[in-house]
Write an enzyme that holds these catalytic residues in place. Structure first.
Site, PDB file in Angstrom:
ATOM      1  N   HIS A 178      -6.679  -5.824   2.403  1.00 42.50           N
ATOM      2  CA  HIS A 178      -5.531  -5.236   3.105  1.00 42.50           C
ATOM      3  C   HIS A 178      -4.956  -6.274   4.066  1.00 42.50           C
ATOM      4  O   HIS A 178      -5.712  -6.908   4.814  1.00 42.50           O
ATOM      5  CB  HIS A 178      -5.974  -4.045   3.975  1.00 42.50           C
TER       6      HIS A 178
ATOM      7  N   HIS B 140     -10.024  -5.724  -3.402  1.00 44.45           N
ATOM      8  CA  HIS B 140      -8.709  -5.824  -2.762  1.00 44.45           C
ATOM      9  C   HIS B 140      -8.856  -6.130  -1.278  1.00 44.45           C
ATOM     10  O   HIS B 140      -9.858  -5.775  -0.656  1.00 44.45           O
ATOM     11  CB  HIS B 140      -7.878  -4.549  -2.958  1.00 44.45           C
TER      12      HIS B 140
ATOM     13  N   ASP C  52       0.858  -1.185   0.000  1.00 49.07           N
ATOM     14  CA  ASP C  52       0.000   0.000   0.000  1.00 49.07           C
ATOM     15  C   ASP C  52       0.896   1.239   0.000  1.00 49.07           C
ATOM     16  O   ASP C  52       1.876   1.320   0.741  1.00 49.07           O
ATOM     17  CB  ASP C  52      -0.905  -0.014   1.247  1.00 49.07           C
ATOM     18  N   ILE C  53       0.548   2.177  -0.844  1.00 46.76           N
ATOM     19  CA  ILE C  53       1.371   3.372  -1.024  1.00 46.76           C
ATOM     20  C   ILE C  53       1.323   4.285   0.217  1.00 46.76           C
ATOM     21  O   ILE C  53       2.214   5.123   0.413  1.00 46.76           O
ATOM     22  CB  ILE C  53       0.894   4.122  -2.292  1.00 46.76           C
TER      23      ILE C  53
HETATM   24  P1  5GP Z   1      -9.890   1.240   0.295  1.00 47.32           P
HETATM   25  O1  5GP Z   1     -10.464   1.303  -1.112  1.00 47.32           O
HETATM   26  O2  5GP Z   1      -9.792  -0.170   0.794  1.00 47.32           O
HETATM   27  O3  5GP Z   1     -10.620   2.126   1.247  1.00 47.32           O
HETATM   28  O4  5GP Z   1      -8.407   1.815   0.243  1.00 47.32           O
HETATM   29  C1  5GP Z   1      -7.599   1.748  -0.909  1.00 47.32           C
HETATM   30  C2  5GP Z   1      -6.137   1.659  -0.510  1.00 47.32           C
HETATM   31  O5  5GP Z   1      -5.368   1.751  -1.700  1.00 47.32           O
HETATM   32  C3  5GP Z   1      -5.635   2.764   0.430  1.00 47.32           C
HETATM   33  O6  5GP Z   1      -5.059   2.169   1.581  1.00 47.32           O
HETATM   34  C4  5GP Z   1      -4.605   3.523  -0.407  1.00 47.32           C
HETATM   35  O7  5GP Z   1      -3.494   3.959   0.349  1.00 47.32           O
HETATM   36  C5  5GP Z   1      -4.219   2.501  -1.458  1.00 47.32           C
HETATM   37  N1  5GP Z   1      -3.826   3.098  -2.735  1.00 47.32           N
HETATM   38  C6  5GP Z   1      -4.472   4.088  -3.401  1.00 47.32           C
HETATM   39  N2  5GP Z   1      -3.829   4.378  -4.550  1.00 47.32           N
HETATM   40  C7  5GP Z   1      -2.751   3.571  -4.607  1.00 47.32           C
HETATM   41  C8  5GP Z   1      -1.701   3.410  -5.572  1.00 47.32           C
HETATM   42  O8  5GP Z   1      -1.627   4.081  -6.589  1.00 47.32           O
HETATM   43  N3  5GP Z   1      -0.775   2.466  -5.302  1.00 47.32           N
HETATM   44  C9  5GP Z   1      -0.827   1.702  -4.168  1.00 47.32           C
HETATM   45  N4  5GP Z   1       0.159   0.803  -4.014  1.00 47.32           N
HETATM   46  N5  5GP Z   1      -1.795   1.824  -3.246  1.00 47.32           N
HETATM   47  C10 5GP Z   1      -2.752   2.750  -3.459  1.00 47.32           C
END
Ligand code: 5GP
Length: 129
Positions: free
Chosen positions: A96, A94, A30-31
């Site tokens: 985590h 996805h 995660d970035i």
């Molecule tokens: P969620 O959709 O589960 O709420 O969170 C999406 C996750 O994707 C977040 O933790 C965010 O930091 C991560 N994320 C968003 N954009 C990118 C990206 O471009 N690259 C990576 N590696 N992670 C990302």
């Protein structure tokens, strides 16, 4: 299915710090990690949410989460790896995986700073398998 940041990562259009890949799934850091080693595991086929996946792909995704969690636990020497499905920000299924030692660490908020690509790259080199 509309394009997302994760479909672009799968297509190789934007880079990621890869931890694991097979024919069906991909795991990368995660970035904006909650804890060092925070990893996202995704299916290569497009679905907006984990709950929309074909059961075979869902099983493959969960199989990969187990492999990656075991890897995080052993390489990072942490007692726990938490698994979270959120999905509010990116409409590509996805999971985590968050390595942690205390509940406070698991519940911590991500820093939201600019991505630290040097640290992410060093971590991916350590974890990749
Ligand atoms: P969620 O959709 O589960 O709420 O969170 C999406 C996750 O994707 C977040 O933790 C965010 O930091 C991560 N994320 C968003 N954009 C990118 C990206 O471009 N690259 C990576 N590696 N992670 C990302």
């Amino acid at each position: 299915m509309s394009e997302t940041i994760f479909s672009k990562i799968i297509a190789g259009e934007i880079p990621c710090h890869k931890v694991y890949e097979d024919d069906t799934t991909l795991a990368f850091l995660d970035i904006n990690p909650v804890q060092p080693g925070h990893t996202l595991v995704i299916p290569k086929t497009a679905a907006a949410s984990v709950w929309d996946l074909d059961p075979t792909v869902y099983s493959a995704l969960m199989g990969t989460t187990q492999k990656v969690a075991q890897r995080l636990r052993s390489v990072l020497a942490v007692p726990f790896v938490g698994e979270k499905i959120v999905g509010v920000d990116v409409a590509h299924a996805h999971v985590h995986l968050i390595p942690f030692s205390t509940v406070a660490d698991y519940d911590a908020r991500p820093a939201n700073d600019e991505p630290d690509h040097a640290s992410l790259s060093a971590m991916a080199n350590k974890l990749a398998f």
